[in-house]
Scaffold this active site. Structure first.
Site, PDB file in Angstrom:
ATOM      1  N   TYR A  67     -53.923  34.775 129.893  1.00 41.29           N
ATOM      2  CA  TYR A  67     -52.583  34.396 130.379  1.00 41.29           C
ATOM      3  C   TYR A  67     -52.575  34.437 131.904  1.00 41.29           C
ATOM      4  O   TYR A  67     -52.129  33.493 132.567  1.00 41.29           O
ATOM      5  CB  TYR A  67     -51.537  35.350 129.794  1.00 41.29           C
ATOM      6  CG  TYR A  67     -50.139  35.145 130.347  1.00 41.29           C
ATOM      7  CD1 TYR A  67     -49.362  34.060 129.920  1.00 41.29           C
ATOM      8  CD2 TYR A  67     -49.590  36.028 131.282  1.00 41.29           C
ATOM      9  CE1 TYR A  67     -48.071  33.873 130.425  1.00 41.29           C
ATOM     10  CE2 TYR A  67     -48.307  35.840 131.784  1.00 41.29           C
ATOM     11  CZ  TYR A  67     -47.551  34.766 131.350  1.00 41.29           C
ATOM     12  OH  TYR A  67     -46.273  34.571 131.850  1.00 41.29           O
ATOM     13  N   SER A 123     -46.378  33.736 137.719  1.00 46.18           N
ATOM     14  CA  SER A 123     -46.109  35.083 137.193  1.00 46.18           C
ATOM     15  C   SER A 123     -46.735  36.111 138.123  1.00 46.18           C
ATOM     16  O   SER A 123     -47.693  35.817 138.848  1.00 46.18           O
ATOM     17  CB  SER A 123     -46.745  35.188 135.797  1.00 46.18           C
ATOM     18  OG  SER A 123     -46.953  36.526 135.425  1.00 46.18           O
TER      19      SER A 123
HETATM   20  N1  LIG Z   1     -40.280  36.642 130.730  1.00 37.73           N
HETATM   21  C1  LIG Z   1     -41.114  37.127 131.650  1.00 37.73           C
HETATM   22  O1  LIG Z   1     -41.245  38.358 131.832  1.00 37.73           O
HETATM   23  C2  LIG Z   1     -41.894  36.191 132.523  1.00 37.73           C
HETATM   24  C3  LIG Z   1     -42.505  36.730 133.666  1.00 37.73           C
HETATM   25  C4  LIG Z   1     -43.239  35.877 134.481  1.00 37.73           C
HETATM   26  C5  LIG Z   1     -43.343  34.538 134.184  1.00 37.73           C
HETATM   27  N2  LIG Z   1     -42.755  34.044 133.066  1.00 37.73           N
HETATM   28  C6  LIG Z   1     -42.903  32.622 132.776  1.00 37.73           C
HETATM   29  O2  LIG Z   1     -41.634  32.032 132.782  1.00 37.73           O
HETATM   30  C7  LIG Z   1     -41.664  30.854 131.975  1.00 37.73           C
HETATM   31  C8  LIG Z   1     -40.461  30.856 131.050  1.00 37.73           C
HETATM   32  O3  LIG Z   1     -40.589  31.949 130.166  1.00 37.73           O
HETATM   33  P1  LIG Z   1     -39.348  32.687 129.495  1.00 37.73           P
HETATM   34  O4  LIG Z   1     -39.513  34.111 129.805  1.00 37.73           O
HETATM   35  O5  LIG Z   1     -38.080  32.006 129.816  1.00 37.73           O
HETATM   36  O6  LIG Z   1     -39.755  32.496 127.955  1.00 37.73           O
HETATM   37  P2  LIG Z   1     -38.995  31.902 126.688  1.00 37.73           P
HETATM   38  O7  LIG Z   1     -37.583  32.381 126.657  1.00 37.73           O
HETATM   39  O8  LIG Z   1     -39.889  32.189 125.534  1.00 37.73           O
HETATM   40  O9  LIG Z   1     -38.964  30.335 126.973  1.00 37.73           O
HETATM   41  C9  LIG Z   1     -40.131  29.555 126.892  1.00 37.73           C
HETATM   42  C10 LIG Z   1     -39.733  28.074 126.963  1.00 37.73           C
HETATM   43  O10 LIG Z   1     -40.949  27.306 126.875  1.00 37.73           O
HETATM   44  C11 LIG Z   1     -40.781  26.308 125.876  1.00 37.73           C
HETATM   45  N3  LIG Z   1     -42.044  26.082 125.190  1.00 37.73           N
HETATM   46  C12 LIG Z   1     -42.849  26.997 124.578  1.00 37.73           C
HETATM   47  N4  LIG Z   1     -43.890  26.381 123.995  1.00 37.73           N
HETATM   48  C13 LIG Z   1     -43.732  25.044 124.229  1.00 37.73           C
HETATM   49  C14 LIG Z   1     -44.465  23.891 123.882  1.00 37.73           C
HETATM   50  N5  LIG Z   1     -45.600  23.966 123.164  1.00 37.73           N
HETATM   51  N6  LIG Z   1     -44.019  22.686 124.294  1.00 37.73           N
HETATM   52  C15 LIG Z   1     -42.866  22.583 125.004  1.00 37.73           C
HETATM   53  N7  LIG Z   1     -42.128  23.641 125.380  1.00 37.73           N
HETATM   54  C16 LIG Z   1     -42.557  24.851 124.984  1.00 37.73           C
HETATM   55  C17 LIG Z   1     -39.759  26.865 124.887  1.00 37.73           C
HETATM   56  O11 LIG Z   1     -39.039  25.800 124.287  1.00 37.73           O
HETATM   57  P3  LIG Z   1     -39.204  25.300 122.761  1.00 37.73           P
HETATM   58  O12 LIG Z   1     -39.340  26.500 121.890  1.00 37.73           O
HETATM   59  O13 LIG Z   1     -37.951  24.487 122.547  1.00 37.73           O
HETATM   60  O14 LIG Z   1     -40.412  24.436 122.773  1.00 37.73           O
HETATM   61  C18 LIG Z   1     -38.831  27.651 125.817  1.00 37.73           C
HETATM   62  O15 LIG Z   1     -37.800  26.809 126.283  1.00 37.73           O
HETATM   63  C19 LIG Z   1     -43.010  30.863 131.260  1.00 37.73           C
HETATM   64  O16 LIG Z   1     -43.899  29.997 131.929  1.00 37.73           O
HETATM   65  C20 LIG Z   1     -43.486  32.301 131.414  1.00 37.73           C
HETATM   66  O17 LIG Z   1     -44.881  32.385 131.407  1.00 37.73           O
HETATM   67  C21 LIG Z   1     -42.020  34.839 132.224  1.00 37.73           C
END
Ligand SMILES: NC(=O)c1ccc[n+]([C@@H]2O[C@H](COP(=O)([O-])OP(=O)(O)OC[C@H]3O[C@@H](n4cnc5c(N)ncnc54)[C@H](OP(=O)(O)O)[C@@H]3O)[C@@H](O)[C@H]2O)c1
Length: 237
Positions: A144, A131
């Site tokens: 985080y 991130s």
């Molecule tokens: N969105 C942003 O602005 C942003 C920016 C920088 C980095 N990121 C990073 O990008 C990655 C993906 O995030 P996203 O934005 O796509 O978020 P998201 O839409 O909330 O997706 C998160 C994913 O993680 C899985 N997950 C959450 N808790 C889990 C657990 N305990 N065990 C297994 N799987 C779990 C969820 O699946 P289930 O609910 O099916 O478990 C979901 O598929 C993350 O690492 C986040 O930190 C996001």
């Protein structure tokens, strides 16, 4: 030739879901790991959904063992699953801190460790979704950011360890990306053009990373929207 195999954690939503779709289009066999792997609604003969709570290290080890028993090589591991708990650090619930560290940092470390033999065999690629918070101070998001900085540093250290084996390692550091990540948070990117990245754009960046010519590795990639505009969903007390 056999299909390439990719494992994507957190493929049921957001970035992981967009990436799983792109990889399927590119002809990969995709192993999709999350708590509710069917939630993303992607069904495909080349998609294997595996259920695992990645915030529980013993389950991560078990899941990796299961994968090692079923596959003998892995071309791509994307450690993407993650969650964020934000707010003043003194107000964070210790259970949330543990969950976040386990999910964002411990799980990628364990998966990578257990699956490296399969990746080495394929001269494969590990992509860790870190991130922007790993790169600059993130007040109200210290814990985080610490998990994401840990993941970034892990990626850089690991590349120097495994590059001689042909394994590639990349840390991808996105800024605000419009996904359900913000559903439970009190802030989100403004819904204004240029103020957020999209999961599809992150998936495209992953494809750019994996398609680098042999002998060259993108070890770190930072992606930011043109504008910095947040919305607060409720007033801070
Ligand atoms: N969105 C942003 O602005 C942003 C920016 C920088 C980095 N990121 C990073 O990008 C990655 C993906 O995030 P996203 O934005 O796509 O978020 P998201 O839409 O909330 O997706 C998160 C994913 O993680 C899985 N997950 C959450 N808790 C889990 C657990 N305990 N065990 C297994 N799987 C779990 C969820 O699946 P289930 O609910 O099916 O478990 C979901 O598929 C993350 O690492 C986040 O930190 C996001």
């Amino acid at each position: 030739m056999d299909k390439k195999t990719a494992l994507v954690t957190g493929a049921s939503s957001g970035i992981g879901q967009a990436l799983a779709k792109s990889l399927l289009k590119e002809g990969y066999f995709v192993i999709a790991v999350s708590r509710k792997p069917e939630r993303g609604g992607v069904t495909n003969a080349d998609l294997l959904p595996l259920r695992c709570d990645l915030s529980r290290p013993e389950m991560v080890t078990k899941c990796a063992g299961n994968i090692r028993g079923r596959f003998d090589r892995l071309d791509l591991l994307v450690n993407n699953a993650g969650a964020g708990f934000f707010g003043l650090h003194e107000g964070l619930d210790p259970a949330d801190v543990t969950c976040m560290v386990n999910l964002n940092l411990t799980a990628p470390l364990i998966f990578t460790s257990r699956l490296l033999p399969l990746l080495r065999k394929a001269k494969g690629h590990i992509i860790n979704i870190s991130s922007i918070t790993a790169k600059r101070p993130s007040p109200m998001g210290s814990a985080y950011a610490a998990t994401k900085a840990g993941l970034l540093h892990f990626s850089n250290c690991l590349f120097d360890e495994v590059r001689k084996n042909g394994v590639k390692v990349t840390a991808l550091c996105p800024d605000m990306t419009m996904t359900p990540f913000f559903d439970k948070l009190d802030f989100a990117p403004a819904a204004e053009e240029g103020a957020f990245l999209t999961p599809e754009l992150i998936a495209e960046s992953v494809m750019f990373i994996v398609k680098q010519p042999p002998g060259s590795v993108v070890t770190e990639l930072v992606l930011r929207p043109q504008l910095h505009r947040l919305i607060r969903k409720k007033q801070e007390s």
